[in-house]
Design a protein around this motif. Structure first.
Motif, PDB file in Angstrom:
ATOM      1  N   LEU A  73      35.499  36.327  29.741  1.00  0.00           N
ATOM      2  CA  LEU A  73      35.024  36.794  31.044  1.00  0.00           C
ATOM      3  C   LEU A  73      34.788  35.630  31.991  1.00  0.00           C
ATOM      4  O   LEU A  73      35.121  35.692  33.178  1.00  0.00           O
ATOM      5  CB  LEU A  73      33.736  37.605  30.877  1.00  0.00           C
ATOM      6  N   SER A  74      34.223  34.553  31.473  1.00  0.00           N
ATOM      7  CA  SER A  74      33.940  33.394  32.320  1.00  0.00           C
ATOM      8  C   SER A  74      35.231  32.749  32.813  1.00  0.00           C
ATOM      9  O   SER A  74      35.379  32.437  34.003  1.00  0.00           O
ATOM     10  CB  SER A  74      33.104  32.374  31.546  1.00  0.00           C
ATOM     11  N   VAL A  75      36.205  32.562  31.920  1.00  0.00           N
ATOM     12  CA  VAL A  75      37.470  31.942  32.308  1.00  0.00           C
ATOM     13  C   VAL A  75      38.226  32.842  33.285  1.00  0.00           C
ATOM     14  O   VAL A  75      38.784  32.385  34.287  1.00  0.00           O
ATOM     15  CB  VAL A  75      38.341  31.647  31.072  1.00  0.00           C
ATOM     16  N   ALA A  76      38.229  34.159  32.999  1.00  0.00           N
ATOM     17  CA  ALA A  76      38.963  35.098  33.849  1.00  0.00           C
ATOM     18  C   ALA A  76      38.368  35.170  35.249  1.00  0.00           C
ATOM     19  O   ALA A  76      39.096  35.281  36.244  1.00  0.00           O
ATOM     20  CB  ALA A  76      38.968  36.479  33.201  1.00  0.00           C
ATOM     21  N   ARG A 133      39.007  31.737  36.934  1.00  0.00           N
ATOM     22  CA  ARG A 133      40.439  31.410  37.007  1.00  0.00           C
ATOM     23  C   ARG A 133      40.669  29.928  36.720  1.00  0.00           C
ATOM     24  O   ARG A 133      41.558  29.299  37.273  1.00  0.00           O
ATOM     25  CB  ARG A 133      41.009  31.764  38.391  1.00  0.00           C
ATOM     26  N   SER A 134      39.848  29.391  35.814  1.00  0.00           N
ATOM     27  CA  SER A 134      39.956  27.964  35.503  1.00  0.00           C
ATOM     28  C   SER A 134      39.188  27.659  34.226  1.00  0.00           C
ATOM     29  O   SER A 134      38.016  28.045  34.104  1.00  0.00           O
ATOM     30  CB  SER A 134      39.401  27.124  36.657  1.00  0.00           C
ATOM     31  N   ARG A 170      48.600  31.028  31.276  1.00  0.00           N
ATOM     32  CA  ARG A 170      48.223  29.659  31.590  1.00  0.00           C
ATOM     33  C   ARG A 170      49.421  28.891  32.123  1.00  0.00           C
ATOM     34  O   ARG A 170      50.507  28.947  31.554  1.00  0.00           O
ATOM     35  CB  ARG A 170      47.678  28.959  30.345  1.00  0.00           C
ATOM     36  N   THR A 171      49.206  28.171  33.224  1.00  0.00           N
ATOM     37  CA  THR A 171      50.191  27.212  33.717  1.00  0.00           C
ATOM     38  C   THR A 171      49.470  25.886  33.903  1.00  0.00           C
ATOM     39  O   THR A 171      48.247  25.785  33.686  1.00  0.00           O
ATOM     40  CB  THR A 171      50.802  27.666  35.060  1.00  0.00           C
ATOM     41  N   THR A 172      50.197  24.881  34.309  1.00  0.00           N
ATOM     42  CA  THR A 172      49.561  23.573  34.523  1.00  0.00           C
ATOM     43  C   THR A 172      48.610  23.590  35.704  1.00  0.00           C
ATOM     44  O   THR A 172      47.744  22.744  35.821  1.00  0.00           O
ATOM     45  CB  THR A 172      50.636  22.486  34.759  1.00  0.00           C
ATOM     46  N   ARG A 173      48.766  24.591  36.601  1.00  0.00           N
ATOM     47  CA  ARG A 173      47.947  24.618  37.810  1.00  0.00           C
ATOM     48  C   ARG A 173      46.957  25.769  37.872  1.00  0.00           C
ATOM     49  O   ARG A 173      46.025  25.744  38.669  1.00  0.00           O
ATOM     50  CB  ARG A 173      48.861  24.687  39.041  1.00  0.00           C
ATOM     51  N   GLY A 212      44.536  41.562  30.005  1.00  0.00           N
ATOM     52  CA  GLY A 212      43.313  40.842  30.364  1.00  0.00           C
ATOM     53  C   GLY A 212      42.603  41.475  31.537  1.00  0.00           C
ATOM     54  O   GLY A 212      41.364  41.570  31.559  1.00  0.00           O
ATOM     55  N   GLU A 213      43.366  41.911  32.565  1.00  0.00           N
ATOM     56  CA  GLU A 213      42.768  42.593  33.716  1.00  0.00           C
ATOM     57  C   GLU A 213      42.067  43.871  33.292  1.00  0.00           C
ATOM     58  O   GLU A 213      40.975  44.193  33.770  1.00  0.00           O
ATOM     59  CB  GLU A 213      43.847  42.918  34.758  1.00  0.00           C
TER      60      GLU A 213
END
Length: 299
Positions: free
Chosen positions: A13-16, A19-20, A53-56, A64-65
């Motif tokens: 939840l925190s990462v989602a 967004r980082s 996940r991407t590099t950016r 996940g949504e």
């Protein structure tokens, strides 16, 4: 299975939401590599990818949504219930998160909060000062403070200030060898400091009232700001007229550092409202905060 996954779900939840991984790790007080390891374990147990996940960037997958929409409100409800346990302590505690524009924070909120915070030393206060209209539900603020005309209709709104009078002022240095505006349109011949509104990105049109008729003037000048503090400093430094709430400049006018013009044309605008979602239960700290404003309205 729930006991094994609950902590990992909180990490998801925190990462989602952030967004980082970097921001989530900072918020949770753990390393970024630990969060990545936790997410890999959770996705492995569930057998489905939750984050792309991407590099950016990091973004929830479709699964996940779905998990974010269904789990986040329930976790928030549990956090609210836990915060209410504070009510059984002798001294209330907890954190109140507010969003307000700069003028409301300085002239409406803070004068009332000084004594409140002294009365409840274990209550923490976070004020996010921003002209932008925040989604207080999504961004997990307890309440917002904005002008009445800007508050969404689905919010509970409590008036916390009288109407606000606007003022047009400039420094004596700027007015040297320049004509004094006699009507709002005269401002088009002058340098004016503009305010850019972050929500829509355009420049704020100055509003006046002449013979009960509303007039808007799109002024121009060398300086564009996005805070009242910047505008005030620009005016004091001689870069032209500014259009701000009169209590922002009343002391400078009394001291002769600013000169007011077009006073008869400056309107009153609707006052500020404290607004918050229609939830059945609040934290004890927020209930006390809300009660303070309700009691002041009765006086």
């Amino acid at each position: 299975m729930l006991q094994k996954n609950i902590n990992d779900l909180l990490v998801f939840l925190s990462v989602a939401k952030e967004r980082s991984f970097t921001k989530a790790a900072s918020k949770l007080g753990v390393s970024q590599s630990a969060l990545s390891h936790t997410m890999r374990n959770l996705e492995g147990r569930l057998g489905i990818r939750l984050l792309m996940r991407t590099t950016r960037s990091v973004a929830p997958t479709e699964a996940g949504e779905l998990l974010l929409r269904n789990i986040a409100p329930r976790v928030e409800e549990m956090e609210q219930e836990l915060s209410r346990v504070i009510e059984f302590k002798q001294q209330p505690a907890g954190t109140i998160r507010l969003t307000a524009d700069e003028h409301a924070a300085n002239f409406i909120l803070w004068p009332r909060l000084r004594s409140f915070l002294k009365d409840y030393p274990d209550i923490k206060l976070e004020i996010d000062v921003d002209f932008a209209l925040k989604d207080i539900v999504t961004e997990q603020y307890d309440a917002g403070i904005r002008l009445g005309e800007l508050v969404h209709k689905d919010m509970i709104a409590l008036p916390i200030s009288p109407e606000i009078r606007m003022a047009v002022v400039a420094s004596p240095h700027y007015l040297e060898n320049r004509s004094i505006p006699k009507k709002p349109k005269d401002l088009l011949k002058h340098q004016c400091v503009n305010l850019r509104l972050p929500t829509v990105g355009n420049l704020y049109a100055w509003e006046f009232e002449v013979n009960r008729r509303e007039i808007k003037v799109n002024v121009e000048g060398q300086v564009i700001c996005n805070t009242l503090t910047q505008m005030l400093q620009a005016a004091l430094d001689g870069f032209g007229f500014i259009y701000v709430p009169e209590d922002e400049v009343s002391i400078a006018i009394q001291q002769g550092r600013l000169v007011r013009v077009l006073e008869d044309c400056c309107p009153y605008i609707p006052g500020y409202y404290l607004y918050y979602p229609n939830r059945r239960q609040h934290s004890y700290a927020f209930s006390l905060f809300l009660k303070m404003f309700q009691n002041q309205n009765k006086k």
